[in-house]
Enzyme design. Structure first.
Site, PDB file in Angstrom:
ATOM      1  CE  LYS A 173      31.771  39.400  32.798  1.00 17.79           C
ATOM      2  NZ  LYS A 173      30.543  40.065  33.302  1.00 17.79           N
ATOM      3  CB  THR A 204      32.246  38.511  43.871  1.00 20.51           C
ATOM      4  OG1 THR A 204      31.591  37.283  44.210  1.00 20.51           O
ATOM      5  CG2 THR A 204      33.695  38.453  44.294  1.00 20.51           C
ATOM      6  N   GLY A 206      27.539  41.701  41.906  1.00 14.96           N
ATOM      7  CA  GLY A 206      27.548  42.886  41.045  1.00 14.96           C
ATOM      8  C   GLY A 206      28.893  43.230  40.432  1.00 14.96           C
ATOM      9  CB  THR A 207      32.181  41.484  40.156  1.00 15.05           C
ATOM     10  OG1 THR A 207      31.569  40.235  39.843  1.00 15.05           O
ATOM     11  CG2 THR A 207      32.646  41.478  41.595  1.00 15.05           C
ATOM     12  N   GLY A 208      30.215  41.999  37.723  1.00 10.56           N
ATOM     13  CA  GLY A 208      30.054  42.117  36.267  1.00 10.56           C
ATOM     14  C   GLY A 208      29.349  43.414  35.889  1.00 10.56           C
ATOM     15  CB  CYS A 209      26.478  45.226  37.443  1.00 10.90           C
ATOM     16  SG  CYS A 209      25.341  43.846  37.573  1.00 10.90           S
TER      17      CYS A 209
END
Ligand SMILES: Nc1ncnc2c1ncn2[C@@H]1O[C@H](COP(=O)(O)OP(=O)(O)OP(=O)(O)O)[C@@H](O)[C@H]1O
Ligand SMILES: Cc1ncc(CO)c(N)n1
Length: 270
Positions: A173, A204, A206-209
């Site tokens: 990412k 942003t 928690g964008t990866g979660c």
């Protein structure tokens, strides 16, 4: 109804971790389940404290899910130390679930460690070989590969290196990269680039979660890996775009906008 499990840490303010995962899964029309491995007292500004759940209760929670319901996909998020990684890996080997997506969470947005530095070797040895997809951000990929990533070419080289540890595919990412928001998938054959414009926002958390839970949900729904990632990239982009501006720090993304009405592909959810 398709069933998706998250194995991760919890965030009482609901922006990241288990809570973000469940919101994302529910927004995709799948049945969400959770195994909590750590309780993280955190908010949009900072991490106050972390308490790990005992290995016994982590194992028991996984048994509870598989004894009764089972899964169509599993998302793994924050695993705070080597012992937890070994326990989770052992249970995954026991139940052999389909569609394992690993988000190798290492730090919260404010820089607090969520994973013990000395557990990277265990992550690589125990968990990577079990994963269908791993979704590191750039700092996480740098830690896993022990190399610096400054360019798209570096992202590709790092993905190749990570794939050699035994996972089936890597989505590196580019949220932390300068320029547009570019993520790169490598499945051992092709590189696929998923690019959107970078949205100007501080929200942003928690964008990866959210992205990894969305991919797990789309895989459970039967989409191919490339389709799943493409739909999930659209989901995270809209979730960032439709800003809800909650909290004083890096706020959460929006799971409440009705994306389904816009997406014909979601009309047949059962
Ligand atoms: N400002 C932004 N505009 C558009 N897309 C973004 C932005 N920031 C992140 N993304 C996208 O969000 C997704 C998550 O990437 P990111 O690198 O932020 O994950 P992460 O650092 O693991 O997130 P976190 O640890 O906060 O959960 C990727 O698809 C990335 O390209
Ligand atoms: C519990 C938890 N998991 C993951 C992240 C990374 O966003 C976070 N901040 N908190």
């Amino acid at each position: 109804m398709k069933k998706v499990l998250t194995i991760a840490g919890s965030d009482p303010t609901g922006g990241a971790g288990i809570q973000a995962d469940i919101k994302t899964m529910s927004a995709h029309g799948v049945y969400a389940m959770s195994v909590i491995v750590s309780v993280v007292a955190e908010n949009t500004m900072r991490v106050i404290s972390i308490e790990d759940i005992s290995l016994k209760v982590i194992r028991d929670q996984i048994d509870a899910v598989y004894e009764d319901i089972g899964t169509d996909a599993v998302k793994i998020g924050m695993l705070s130390n080597s012992e937890i990684m070994v326990a989770v890996a052992q249970k995954l080997r026991e139940y052999s679930p389909l569609n394992i997506v690993l988000d190798p969470v290492m730090y919260a947005k404010g820089g607090n460690a969520l994973m013990a530095e000395n557990s990277i070797e265990t992550l690589i040895k125990e968990l990577l070989p079990l994963c269908d997809l791993i979704t590191p951000n750039i700092p996480e990929a740098e830690k896993i590969t022990n190399m610096k990533i400054h360019s798209i070419e570096d992202m590709k080289r790092a993905s190749e290196k990570i794939l050699n540890y035994g996972c089936k595919s890597v989505l590196l990412k580019g949220g932390h990269y300068i320029g547009e928001a570019i993520d790169i998938l490598y499945d051992g054959k092709d590189f696929v680039t998923y690019e959107t414009k970078r949205i100007k926002t501080k929200n942003t958390h928690g964008t990866g979660c959210t992205l990894s839970s969305s991919i797990a949900s789309n895989l459970a729904l039967g989409f191919s890996l490339k389709e799943a990632i493409s739909l999930s990239k659209e989901y995270i982009t809209k979730a960032i775009e439709k800003d809800i501006n909650i909290g004083k720090g890096h706020g959460p993304v929006n799971h409440f906008y009705n994306f389904f009405k816009e997406e014909k592909i979601y009309e047949n959810i059962k």
